[in-house]
Write a protein that holds these residues in place. Structure first.
Motif, PDB file in Angstrom:
ATOM      1  N   VAL A   1      69.055 104.398  19.304  1.00  0.00           N
ATOM      2  CA  VAL A   1      69.919 103.294  19.731  1.00  0.00           C
ATOM      3  C   VAL A   1      69.505 102.013  19.020  1.00  0.00           C
ATOM      4  N   ARG A   2      70.466 101.314  18.488  1.00  0.00           N
ATOM      5  CA  ARG A   2      70.206  99.970  17.945  1.00  0.00           C
ATOM      6  C   ARG A   2      70.971  98.954  18.768  1.00  0.00           C
ATOM      7  N   VAL A   3      70.254  97.918  19.197  1.00  0.00           N
ATOM      8  CA  VAL A   3      70.850  96.849  19.995  1.00  0.00           C
ATOM      9  C   VAL A   3      70.791  95.552  19.199  1.00  0.00           C
TER      10      VAL A   3
ATOM     11  N   THR B   1      72.938  96.286  29.512  1.00  0.00           N
ATOM     12  CA  THR B   1      72.748  96.653  28.105  1.00  0.00           C
ATOM     13  C   THR B   1      71.426  97.383  27.917  1.00  0.00           C
TER      14      THR B   1
ATOM     15  N   VAL C   1      65.430  94.352  17.243  1.00  0.00           N
ATOM     16  CA  VAL C   1      66.688  93.707  17.627  1.00  0.00           C
ATOM     17  C   VAL C   1      66.881  92.450  16.792  1.00  0.00           C
TER      18      VAL C   1
ATOM     19  N   ALA D   1      70.863 101.224  26.787  1.00  0.00           N
ATOM     20  CA  ALA D   1      70.036 101.540  25.623  1.00  0.00           C
ATOM     21  C   ALA D   1      68.967 102.567  25.986  1.00  0.00           C
TER      22      ALA D   1
ATOM     23  N   LEU E   1      74.810  99.047  20.302  1.00  0.00           N
ATOM     24  CA  LEU E   1      75.211  98.159  21.389  1.00  0.00           C
ATOM     25  C   LEU E   1      74.946  96.721  20.975  1.00  0.00           C
TER      26      LEU E   1
ATOM     27  N   SER F   1      65.181  99.893  23.836  1.00  0.00           N
ATOM     28  CA  SER F   1      65.671 100.776  22.775  1.00  0.00           C
ATOM     29  C   SER F   1      64.564 101.373  21.922  1.00  0.00           C
TER      30      SER F   1
ATOM     31  N   GLN G   1      65.579  94.027  25.050  1.00  0.00           N
ATOM     32  CA  GLN G   1      66.328  95.090  24.378  1.00  0.00           C
ATOM     33  C   GLN G   1      65.450  95.898  23.422  1.00  0.00           C
TER      34      GLN G   1
ATOM     35  N   GLU H   1      74.759  92.954  22.687  1.00  0.00           N
ATOM     36  CA  GLU H   1      74.813  92.159  23.918  1.00  0.00           C
ATOM     37  C   GLU H   1      75.443  90.812  23.610  1.00  0.00           C
TER      38      GLU H   1
ATOM     39  N   LYS I   1      71.946  91.147  19.453  1.00  0.00           N
ATOM     40  CA  LYS I   1      72.238  90.070  20.400  1.00  0.00           C
ATOM     41  C   LYS I   1      73.113  89.021  19.733  1.00  0.00           C
TER      42      LYS I   1
END
Length: 437
Positions: A42-44, A28, A65, A32, A93, A61, A57, A95, A46
């Motif tokens: 990019v936004r991640v 992941t 997060v 990212a 994304l 990114s 992350q 995770e 969890k």
């Protein structure tokens, strides 16, 4: 009348696996960083309660997060955070946690709630055609969950990749095969991966990992999906003008961004301090001692007698203190580390925190009061040996009593980690009046 409803289309995927330890965190993070290096925002996110993976992350990114969990954060908040991110992100994304279908609600439940396809990462080490059986099993287990692609991790060669690819059924595509490589590994310890801030070369390693994925053709964007949700009602200004000092360093770092956001939205003025290196507290009406790794820094915490005196004085002045997990351990009379050495700590809670060789508690819990139900989780490797009687106990989802909550004067302490937006009135009470305990 409902708040504003928004709908947006964005490429999105939930990165998951058949179980823990398959490599989904680094995959992941590498994805990212790959998209970020290509000029995309990019936004991640969890799934579930986790402090360590989001640190990785965020570094990967370059963006904040947040946790998504249909029970802990609530379904509406899950939908809203995703659509809010879609307003200016090019790719999203998520995770997952544990295995795809593990837990209640599971990563699969979140994917279905949000309308995002699952993208399993499967460790192919020591596997050939069985890889396809695992992939097909994941894809067929829940007909409501779309799975179009899979990623093979830790492949040994091009020949190995060809075998995996040819064994897959026509309804599944091998998005990419990631070779065994040192760039894809990250050290861990008893609570999970090592904190991102403690790894000096992690930024450069993420660039190497991203390049590795690019070479395997993993730079394609996920499928575009429709994300929608309601804008939430702003929280009441329960904490207007309340000054809260928060411990934050390598010993105390388990802090949800959403918790800080909620405190600020309720009007609190936040400041941060280090129990490891600072000798005095910021001017504050209340203290928050969050979780972390006090057991790894117990000697330094014990030696910093000026900070111990400052926190003692705060407590003696009857000003509120919330101590969560590692914070509780810091408040104990003593902490015995994993080597068996004892360290004298704050002595606000009469008792001894004792590190154990095995995990002592894990899982989702909540604290129920007249001011609401604070949801969260527990995860710790120590026990607290004390004669103190708890004022209440957190409960697991099934309703069974679990983690004790202690109160000593203006101090409220527990191994329980709370997700503040789930019960803002209760959280405000903890940092001001403390009438609920």
């Amino acid at each position: 009348m409902h708040n504003q409803f928004l709908t947006l289309n964005r490429p999105a995927a939930l990165i998951t696996a058949p179980g823990s330890g398959q490599g989904k965190s680094m995959i992941t993070a590498a994805l990212a960083r790959l998209h970020r290096n290509a000029g995309r925002k990019v936004r991640v996110f969890k799934h579930g309660p986790d402090y360590l993976d989001p640190m990785l992350q965020e570094l990967a990114s370059g963006q904040p997060v947040y946790q998504l969990h249909p029970w802990m954060t609530g379904e509406e908040e899950c939908r809203w955070r995703l659509v809010e991110a879609a307003m200016d992100a090019d790719v999203i994304l998520v995770e997952g946690s544990m295995g795809l279908f593990d837990g209640a609600p599971s990563s699969a439940d979140l994917a279905k709630l949000a309308g995002i396809p699952a993208l399993p990462v499967i460790d192919a080490w020591g596997m050939a055609q069985t890889f396809a059986a695992v992939a097909q099993g994941l894809a067929q287990f829940d007909p409501e969950l779309p799975i179009y692609d899979v990623i093979a991790n830790r492949v040994g060669s091009q020949r190995h990749t060809d075998i995996l690819k040819s064994a897959l059924p026509s309804n599944l595509r091998l998005l990419g095969a990631v070779p065994r490589h040192e760039a894809m590994s990250i050290p861990d310890r008893h609570l999970g991966i090592v904190q991102a801030s403690e790894l000096n070369n992690l930024d450069a390693q993420l660039d190497k990992a991203a390049q590795l994925l690019k070479e395997q053709g993993l730079d394609r964007l996920p499928q575009s999906v429709t994300l929608s949700g309601y804008r939430p009602t702003p929280l009441p200004r329960y904490l207007e003008g309340t000054r809260i000092a928060i411990a934050r360093d390598t010993a105390f770092a388990f802090i949800y961004r959403a918790n800080l956001d909620a405190l600020k939205e309720m009007g609190a003025e936040l400041s941060f301090f280090s129990p490891l290196t600072d000798t005095e507290l910021p001017d504050a009406d209340a203290l928050w001692l969050p979780g972390g790794y006090p057991e790894l820094h117990a000697a330094r915490l014990a030696e910093n007698t000026q900070m111990r005196d400052a926190i003692w004085a705060h407590h003696q002045a009857n000003k509120p203190i919330l101590a969560e997990c590692g914070g509780l351990m810091y408040c104990a009379s003593q902490l015995r580390d994993i080597e068996g050495d004892n360290h004298a700590l704050l002595d606000l809670l009469k008792g001894q925190a004792l590190m154990q060789p095995k995990l002592q508690a894990i899982g989702l819990q909540s604290v129920q009061t007249s001011l609401g139900e604070l949801r969260g989780h527990t995860y710790h490797h120590s026990i607290f040996d004390t004669h103190l009687q708890p004022v209440c106990r957190a409960r697991i989802q099934a309703g069974t009593e679990a983690e004790p909550v202690y109160r000593q004067g203006s101090l409220i302490a527990s191994y329980f980690h709370g997700y503040f937006p789930s019960a803002p009135a209760l959280v405000a009470d903890i940092f001001t009046q403390q009438t609920c305990f």
